[in-house]
Design an enzyme around this catalytic site. Structure first.
Site, PDB file in Angstrom:
ATOM      1  N   ILE A 139       0.866  -1.169   0.000  1.00  0.00           N
ATOM      2  CA  ILE A 139       0.000   0.000   0.000  1.00  0.00           C
ATOM      3  C   ILE A 139       0.906   1.224   0.000  1.00  0.00           C
ATOM      4  CG2 ILE A 139      -2.027  -1.056   1.057  1.00  0.00           C
ATOM      5  CD1 ILE A 139      -1.153  -0.130   3.755  1.00  0.00           C
ATOM      6  N   ASP A 140       0.376   2.342  -0.442  1.00  0.00           N
ATOM      7  CA  ASP A 140       1.196   3.534  -0.622  1.00  0.00           C
ATOM      8  C   ASP A 140       1.762   4.061   0.699  1.00  0.00           C
ATOM      9  OD1 ASP A 140       0.538   3.438  -3.315  1.00  0.00           O
ATOM     10  OD2 ASP A 140      -1.193   4.755  -3.062  1.00  0.00           O
ATOM     11  N   LYS A 141       2.803   4.831   0.586  1.00  0.00           N
ATOM     12  CA  LYS A 141       3.486   5.410   1.749  1.00  0.00           C
ATOM     13  C   LYS A 141       2.514   6.113   2.698  1.00  0.00           C
ATOM     14  CE  LYS A 141       6.687   9.179   2.868  1.00  0.00           C
ATOM     15  NZ  LYS A 141       7.497  10.282   2.307  1.00  0.00           N
ATOM     16  N   ARG A 240      -7.114   5.788  -5.754  1.00  0.00           N
ATOM     17  CA  ARG A 240      -6.820   7.203  -5.971  1.00  0.00           C
ATOM     18  C   ARG A 240      -7.083   7.597  -7.420  1.00  0.00           C
ATOM     19  NH1 ARG A 240      -0.818   7.588  -3.882  1.00  0.00           N
ATOM     20  NH2 ARG A 240      -1.114   9.817  -4.305  1.00  0.00           N
TER      21      ARG A 240
END
Length: 305
Positions: A139-141, A240
């Site tokens: 998963i993204d930062k 997103r």
């Protein structure tokens, strides 16, 4: 062993700078690194060492030499982990905001992998190589929430197959800009690299990968909507990109958003809340939930006032 690539300058590229032209020819290599290769003599123009600002003419021959990539040594680091569950096969983590999942350029320490290597010692699957031991998905930062890692290759293969078959349950919570018209819906649109801004993803009609996101409204706040998203596929930045593509980017998203950030957030308001899967050893379905982080709760409280 270095890789050598050759290009012949087209008529359309007449007058272009060498470094800009190469950046278009090899978009997977950053322009700054290409400029370094030019400075180091790794680019020949008509058989002679080139300069970054050299102007091109049709028919010129370019030879680009790219050194073999060397994987840096990744070290264990004693970083606290919020562990939701752990056994001999898998470990589930509630990832904090700002933590990168696995090492990459500019992030070779302080990642979830560094923390897992310390916690699990040598007990991580090796299928994804030295940079991503144990990592099945990411998963993204700036996305928080539940993420699973595997301790052996058997478990890793089993989870990878479930991901491929789209049988893993993944439900996210998000706050999006604007008031969604429908109470629920589906975005079914292929995702690929943005045709111009290569660091971004986008909905693309040609060459993109199949991507499906289901969403349902939880609360409405007029200018914002609190939603739950269920992933049918797992593409880079999927939620997103999909929500932005229908005119409702995530609150705080600095890449796909509208630029307005009244809550002083660090990145998108997105949380991986639920992860469910078939355990690789027992064959039983297991489901885990990561509670909303404090910053997310604070945003909801402000919106409810």
């Amino acid at each position: 062993m270095e890789e050598v690539r050759s290009f012949e300058v087209s008529e359309q590229a007449e007058g272009s700078r060498l470094d800009r032209y190469l950046a278009e020819c090899v978009p997977e290599i950053s322009r700054s690194y290409l400029q370094k290769l030019i400075r180091d003599g790794g680019v020949l123009l008509n058989g002679k060492p080139a300069k970054a600002g050299a102007k091109l003419a049709p028919g010129m021959e370019i030879e680009l030499s790219v050194p073999e990539a060397r994987e840096p040594e990744i070290l264990p680091e004693n970083i606290p982990l919020d562990i939701l569950y752990e056994d001999k096969d898998v470990i589930l983590i509630n990832k904090s905001k700002g933590m990168v999942v696995h090492p990459s350029a500019g992030h070779y320490s302080g990642t979830l992998v560094n923390a897992l290597m310390f916690h699990c010692r040598d007990g991580l699957s090796g299928i994804n190589g030295v940079l991503r031991p144990g990592i099945v998905h990411r998963i993204d930062k700036d996305t928080t929430g539940v993420l699973i890692a595997c301790k052996n290759d058997r478990a890793h293969n089993a989870l990878a197959e479930q991901l491929k078959a789209h049988t893993i349950t993944r439900r996210y919570r998000a706050v999006v800009c604007g008031n969604l018209k429908e109470d629920e819906g589906t975005v079914d649109a292929p995702i690929g690299r943005h045709p111009v801004e290569r660091k971004r993803m986008a909905v693309v009609r040609s060459g993109g990968k199949h991507a499906v996101t289901h969403y349902r409204v939880l609360e409405r706040f007029g200018a914002y909507t609190y939603i739950e998203c269920s992933l049918e596929t797992g593409r880079t930045h999927q939620i997103r990109v999909h929500m932005a593509s229908i005119g409702h980017p995530l609150l705080g998203d600095e890449v796909y958003g509208r630029g307005k950030n009244p809550f002083r957030l660090e990145g998108q308001t997105l949380h991986a809340m639920v992860l469910g899967f078939i355990h690789p050893s027992t064959g039983e379905y297991m489901e885990f939930e990561a509670p909303l982080p404090a910053y997310f709760e604070e945003v909801l409280e402000k919106l409810r006032r």
